[in-house]
Write a protein that holds these residues in place. Structure first.
Motif, PDB file in Angstrom:
ATOM      1  N   GLY A 543       4.377  65.273  30.289  1.00 24.43           N
ATOM      2  CA  GLY A 543       5.038  63.965  30.258  1.00 24.43           C
ATOM      3  C   GLY A 543       5.053  63.371  28.866  1.00 24.43           C
ATOM      4  N   GLY A 544       3.947  63.548  28.134  1.00 27.71           N
ATOM      5  CA  GLY A 544       3.890  63.054  26.760  1.00 27.71           C
ATOM      6  C   GLY A 544       4.894  63.754  25.860  1.00 27.71           C
ATOM      7  N   PHE A 545       5.063  65.063  26.069  1.00 31.12           N
ATOM      8  CA  PHE A 545       6.054  65.818  25.290  1.00 31.12           C
ATOM      9  C   PHE A 545       7.462  65.280  25.528  1.00 31.12           C
ATOM     10  CE2 PHE A 545       9.158  69.359  25.503  1.00 31.12           C
ATOM     11  CZ  PHE A 545       9.216  69.681  24.151  1.00 31.12           C
ATOM     12  N   ILE A 546       7.802  65.030  26.798  1.00 25.37           N
ATOM     13  CA  ILE A 546       9.148  64.523  27.109  1.00 25.37           C
ATOM     14  C   ILE A 546       9.342  63.124  26.525  1.00 25.37           C
ATOM     15  CG2 ILE A 546      10.696  63.829  28.974  1.00 25.37           C
ATOM     16  CD1 ILE A 546       9.456  66.032  30.690  1.00 25.37           C
ATOM     17  N   ALA A 547       8.339  62.279  26.649  1.00 26.79           N
ATOM     18  CA  ALA A 547       8.438  60.923  26.087  1.00 26.79           C
ATOM     19  C   ALA A 547       8.597  60.972  24.568  1.00 26.79           C
ATOM     20  CB  ALA A 547       7.205  60.109  26.465  1.00 26.79           C
ATOM     21  N   LEU A 548       7.910  61.902  23.925  1.00 27.77           N
ATOM     22  CA  LEU A 548       8.019  62.052  22.472  1.00 27.77           C
ATOM     23  C   LEU A 548       9.441  62.429  22.067  1.00 27.77           C
ATOM     24  CD1 LEU A 548       6.525  62.071  19.739  1.00 27.77           C
ATOM     25  CD2 LEU A 548       6.017  64.499  20.137  1.00 27.77           C
ATOM     26  N   LEU A 549      10.092  63.241  22.899  1.00 23.39           N
ATOM     27  CA  LEU A 549      11.486  63.601  22.617  1.00 23.39           C
ATOM     28  C   LEU A 549      12.380  62.365  22.617  1.00 23.39           C
ATOM     29  CD1 LEU A 549      11.888  66.837  24.810  1.00 23.39           C
ATOM     30  CD2 LEU A 549      11.589  66.711  22.327  1.00 23.39           C
ATOM     31  N   GLY A 550      12.061  61.417  23.476  1.00 18.52           N
ATOM     32  CA  GLY A 550      12.835  60.179  23.521  1.00 18.52           C
ATOM     33  C   GLY A 550      12.744  59.387  22.239  1.00 18.52           C
ATOM     34  N   VAL A 551      11.668  59.575  21.505  1.00 22.94           N
ATOM     35  CA  VAL A 551      11.495  58.892  20.222  1.00 22.94           C
ATOM     36  C   VAL A 551      12.124  59.689  19.086  1.00 22.94           C
ATOM     37  CG1 VAL A 551       9.782  58.048  18.570  1.00 22.94           C
ATOM     38  CG2 VAL A 551       9.375  57.795  21.028  1.00 22.94           C
ATOM     39  N   LEU A 552      11.942  61.018  19.109  1.00 24.78           N
ATOM     40  CA  LEU A 552      12.349  61.859  17.979  1.00 24.78           C
ATOM     41  C   LEU A 552      13.837  62.176  17.948  1.00 24.78           C
ATOM     42  CD1 LEU A 552       9.411  64.462  17.897  1.00 24.78           C
ATOM     43  CD2 LEU A 552       9.715  62.421  16.476  1.00 24.78           C
ATOM     44  N   ILE A 553      14.436  62.420  19.108  1.00 20.17           N
ATOM     45  CA  ILE A 553      15.837  62.853  19.129  1.00 20.17           C
ATOM     46  C   ILE A 553      16.754  61.654  18.928  1.00 20.17           C
ATOM     47  CG2 ILE A 553      17.638  63.993  20.477  1.00 20.17           C
ATOM     48  CD1 ILE A 553      15.485  65.483  21.978  1.00 20.17           C
ATOM     49  N   PRO A 554      17.693  61.743  17.988  1.00 22.17           N
ATOM     50  CA  PRO A 554      18.614  60.627  17.717  1.00 22.17           C
ATOM     51  C   PRO A 554      19.642  60.453  18.834  1.00 22.17           C
ATOM     52  CG  PRO A 554      19.172  62.525  16.360  1.00 22.17           C
ATOM     53  CD  PRO A 554      17.914  62.885  17.057  1.00 22.17           C
ATOM     54  N   ASN A 555      19.327  59.611  19.787  1.00 19.22           N
ATOM     55  CA  ASN A 555      20.200  59.349  20.928  1.00 19.22           C
ATOM     56  C   ASN A 555      20.513  57.863  21.015  1.00 19.22           C
ATOM     57  OD1 ASN A 555      20.901  61.719  22.539  1.00 19.22           O
ATOM     58  ND2 ASN A 555      18.696  61.990  22.855  1.00 19.22           N
ATOM     59  N   SER A 556      21.475  57.521  21.849  1.00 20.74           N
ATOM     60  CA  SER A 556      21.754  56.113  22.158  1.00 20.74           C
ATOM     61  C   SER A 556      20.575  55.544  22.939  1.00 20.74           C
ATOM     62  CB  SER A 556      23.032  56.012  23.000  1.00 20.74           C
ATOM     63  OG  SER A 556      22.835  56.643  24.252  1.00 20.74           O
ATOM     64  N   LEU A 557      20.597  54.247  23.166  1.00 15.94           N
ATOM     65  CA  LEU A 557      19.514  53.597  23.898  1.00 15.94           C
ATOM     66  C   LEU A 557      19.365  54.191  25.301  1.00 15.94           C
ATOM     67  CD1 LEU A 557      17.358  51.416  24.122  1.00 15.94           C
ATOM     68  CD2 LEU A 557      19.160  49.825  24.880  1.00 15.94           C
ATOM     69  N   SER A 558      20.490  54.412  25.969  1.00 18.91           N
ATOM     70  CA  SER A 558      20.411  54.976  27.333  1.00 18.91           C
ATOM     71  C   SER A 558      19.815  56.379  27.310  1.00 18.91           C
ATOM     72  CB  SER A 558      21.798  54.997  27.982  1.00 18.91           C
ATOM     73  OG  SER A 558      22.677  55.849  27.259  1.00 18.91           O
ATOM     74  N   GLY A 559      20.132  57.149  26.247  1.00 18.72           N
ATOM     75  CA  GLY A 559      19.566  58.490  26.126  1.00 18.72           C
ATOM     76  C   GLY A 559      18.066  58.446  25.915  1.00 18.72           C
ATOM     77  N   ARG A 560      17.626  57.550  25.079  1.00 14.44           N
ATOM     78  CA  ARG A 560      16.180  57.424  24.838  1.00 14.44           C
ATOM     79  C   ARG A 560      15.455  56.955  26.103  1.00 14.44           C
ATOM     80  NH1 ARG A 560      14.956  57.724  19.377  1.00 14.44           N
ATOM     81  NH2 ARG A 560      16.716  57.453  17.956  1.00 14.44           N
ATOM     82  N   VAL A 561      16.061  56.023  26.806  1.00 13.79           N
ATOM     83  CA  VAL A 561      15.459  55.521  28.047  1.00 13.79           C
ATOM     84  C   VAL A 561      15.350  56.639  29.081  1.00 13.79           C
ATOM     85  CG1 VAL A 561      15.832  53.990  30.031  1.00 13.79           C
ATOM     86  CG2 VAL A 561      16.162  53.135  27.695  1.00 13.79           C
ATOM     87  N   SER A 562      16.344  57.531  29.113  1.00 14.64           N
ATOM     88  CA  SER A 562      16.303  58.655  30.057  1.00 14.64           C
ATOM     89  C   SER A 562      15.082  59.533  29.815  1.00 14.64           C
ATOM     90  CB  SER A 562      17.590  59.493  29.937  1.00 14.64           C
ATOM     91  OG  SER A 562      18.728  58.737  30.264  1.00 14.64           O
ATOM     92  N   PHE A 563      14.832  59.865  28.546  1.00 11.64           N
ATOM     93  CA  PHE A 563      13.653  60.655  28.207  1.00 11.64           C
ATOM     94  C   PHE A 563      12.368  59.901  28.526  1.00 11.64           C
ATOM     95  CE2 PHE A 563      16.510  63.216  25.502  1.00 11.64           C
ATOM     96  CZ  PHE A 563      16.016  64.479  25.771  1.00 11.64           C
ATOM     97  N   LEU A 564      12.329  58.633  28.143  1.00  7.09           N
ATOM     98  CA  LEU A 564      11.115  57.854  28.352  1.00  7.09           C
ATOM     99  C   LEU A 564      10.819  57.681  29.839  1.00  7.09           C
ATOM    100  CD1 LEU A 564      11.583  55.146  25.558  1.00  7.09           C
ATOM    101  CD2 LEU A 564       9.969  57.072  25.563  1.00  7.09           C
ATOM    102  N   PHE A 565      11.858  57.552  30.658  1.00  5.61           N
ATOM    103  CA  PHE A 565      11.665  57.454  32.107  1.00  5.61           C
ATOM    104  C   PHE A 565      10.985  58.710  32.645  1.00  5.61           C
ATOM    105  CE2 PHE A 565      13.426  58.871  36.202  1.00  5.61           C
ATOM    106  CZ  PHE A 565      12.858  57.923  37.039  1.00  5.61           C
ATOM    107  N   CYS A 566      11.540  59.877  32.294  1.00  6.02           N
ATOM    108  CA  CYS A 566      10.960  61.139  32.773  1.00  6.02           C
ATOM    109  C   CYS A 566       9.528  61.302  32.277  1.00  6.02           C
ATOM    110  CB  CYS A 566      11.804  62.322  32.305  1.00  6.02           C
ATOM    111  SG  CYS A 566      13.476  62.378  32.992  1.00  6.02           S
TER     112      CYS A 566
END
Length: 591
Positions: A543-566
């Motif tokens: 879960g920490g790895f997936i959340a970290l992707l939400g921070v590192l990968i340059p995505n829109s807000l909805s994209g980052r939220v998707s990673f952080l949710f998972c």
């Protein structure tokens, strides 16, 4: 702009895939120390907690076919396919009320042990050599379906998919046995559900869809009104058949193997209820994306010209349409997870059956437990190679319809094998020959069903296409339930007439079912804290790895939220499990 490898695969996606495979390898070695004897290796020593077993029970009825063949059916026919999964849910509900606690009370290591106890040594070998090869072929179908779809959608060589997924499953299963298999199923359930929710929400939020009400308005009428579908004369009896067939398949003694792992009959019932709820919720989100894909892209053949059945790419099309950068990698991980859960179960169960029901009673009657444990690990590897070989074999049959293969195999082969293993659990006066003879009668009926080219003598006229396959499904499915049941009850009547009386082993089998399991008094290991702690750490890492992707990968807000949710869901559950493992008592999770 991210460099794309294949179709919509970026370097981020490849990194996500690599981490997932390494993580799966790691699970095998984390749980290696949990197995000190063959009972540990094949069924977790009968000491597992309900939430692990419930997730694994759910995954036994799940494969990548859900996101390919079943999604293709949702693309063309709408919500109809979800009723197969609701049939599974009803089957698990029957587990809860009727069979799960009985399965645990059988006090056996493998499901075929229960066949021997109930029907004798001859049937032990009959069911060993009908189930083991069929499970290898079944797993090969799942692996083949995954390879073909991934190849056509993402331009990954199908041979690479077969070998990579196959080797990952073999390493994990051989190293960790049932503990690693069921632990990986739990994590994969979390991943599958999180990704499914994200794709579902993003699909409904697509401008061309406009939410659930928009989807209802824009999909073809027959997607939610089954009676208006083309060639749908038999649709309602098809639905009824799906519920009946799945209920019998899930409640037979062979499918008891997950409940053999849980620590007592009370937790067996909790595990079955968890699987039931997951199977009720799942279809509500799995099949919205392919139906949305029907609105956005009515001609899927133009998108996936290399797929024999282009509609099977509908779920993945929707994922590529709406998911942020890097999350396609997680979507592929979900496909891998669905297939790996089916494969690793096949490896572990098959190796257990080979060792306990063939190697020891036939080849090495005096073999010690260390020898059985070693042979079990070797055979896990052997069956892994056989499944990979079956997957490669099925690759040569690209024009076959995955949905039809899976559905018809279940009704024509699965039901004849299941029927005596359902009724034999309840009817003590059935003779031992009732088991093998019922299978023979059922398979013969299925053969006759196939040979009947013209069903006009039923008064339905000439049948082609969907109507023919629908008719064959319910004719063979309901027909086998009826024919096999009548034959089984006939054997009881004949046996009674000739004075048959159950022997001591059969009497003990039924006495065990009346006796609740006391795991501690019966020598079970108290590993509750270790289970919660180990699973908590694994979930927190992934879960920490997936959340970290939400921070590192340059995505829109909805994209980052998707990673952080998972990441938050998986990591949060991991944190809760870890805390419960550190407490002296954790009644809310472990009782």
């Amino acid at each position: 702009m991210e460099t794309v490898y294949g179709t919509n695969l970026t370097l981020w996606d490849l990194g996500v895939l690599a981490f997932y495979l390494v993580f799966m390898f790691g699970i095998g070695f984390v749980y290696k120390s949990f197995s000190s004897d063959s009972s540990d290796y094949f069924r977790g020593g009968g000491s597992m907690l309900w939430w692990m077993v419930g997730a694994s029970a759910f995954m036994t009825q799940f494969s990548a076919w859900t996101f390919t063949g079943a999604a293709g059916k949702a693309y063309t026919d709408g919500a109809l396919v979800s009723l197969i999964f609701f049939g599974n849910a009803v089957g698990y509900l029957l587990n809860y009320f009727v069979t799960s606690y009985r399965f645990r009370r059988m006090r056996v290591v493998t499901p075929i042990d229960s066949v021997r106890a109930r029907f004798g040594a001859f049937n032990e070998q009959i069911f060993t050599w009908t189930q083991v090869p069929s499970r290898v072929l079944y797993a090969g179908i799942w692996l083949n379906g995954l390879a073909i779809v991934v190849s056509s959608v993402f331009q990954i060589d199908p041979l690479v998919t077969v070998w990579v997924v196959g080797i990952a499953v073999v390493v994990m299963s051989v190293a960790g046995g049932a503990w690693a298999v069921i632990a990986s199923d739990f994590i994969q359930v979390l991943l599958l559900m999180c990704i499914s929710i994200v794709v579902c929400v993003l699909a409904l939020a697509h401008p061309a869809i406009g939410g659930f009400s928009g989807l209802m308005e824009k999909v073809p009428d027959h997607h939610f009104n089954f009676s208006v579908a083309e060639n749908a004369r038999f649709v309602y009896i098809w639905i009824f058949t799906a519920f009946v067939v799945q209920a019998f398949k899930i409640n037979n003694m062979f499918d008891s193997y997950r409940y053999l792992c849980v620590k007592n009959d009370k937790q067996a019932r909790k595990a079955s209820m968890m699987a039931c709820l997951l199977m009720f919720v799942g279809p509500l989100i799995w099949f919205i994306p392919p139906m949305a894909a029907r609105v956005i892209q009515p001609d899927m053949a133009s998108v996936f010209p290399n797929l024999a059945n282009p509609s099977e790419g509908a779920f993945l099309f929707m994922g590529m349409e709406v998911m942020p950068v890097g999350m396609i990698g997680l979507l592929i991980c979900s496909l891998f997870a669905a297939t790996m859960s089916s494969m690793d179960s096949g490896l572990n169960v098959n190796s257990g059956i080979f060792v306990s029901n063939f190697y020891k009673p036939i080849l090495r009657k005096n073999a010690g437990d260390k020898e059985l444990l070693l042979v079990g690990k070797i055979m896990s590897g052997v069956f892994g190679i056989l499944i990979i070989g079956a997957g490669l074999l099925w690759l040569n049959l690209k024009d076959w319809d995955l949905f039809e293969i899976m559905v018809l195999f279940g009704s024509m082969i699965g039901i004849p094998i299941a029927m005596p293993l359902v009724w034999g659990l309840f009817i003590k006066n059935a003779p031992k020959w009732a088991a093998w003879s019922t299978v023979l009668v059922g398979v013969s009926f299925s053969f006759l069903s196939i040979q009947t080219e013209n069903y006009g003598w039923f008064g339905v006229g000439d049948l082609i296409g969907r109507e023919k396959s629908d008719f064959l499904y319910f004719f063979s499915g309901l027909g086998n339930v009826l024919v096999c049941s009548l034959w089984f009850f006939l054997t009881v009547f004949v046996a009674k007439k000739y004075g048959y009386k159950p022997d001591a082993e059969v009497e003990e089998f039924f006495e065990n079912q009346r006796t609740p399991v006391d795991n501690k008094a019966e020598g079970g290991k108290d590993s509750d804290k270790n289970q919660s702690t180990a699973m908590g750490v694994l979930c927190f890492i992934y879960g920490g790895f997936i959340a970290l992707l939400g921070v590192l990968i340059p995505n829109s807000l909805s994209g980052r939220v998707s990673f952080l949710f998972c990441g938050a869901v998986i990591g949060g559950i991991g944190f809760a499990l870890y805390r419960s493992g550190k407490k002296k008592e954790a009644p809310q999770l472990n009782d």
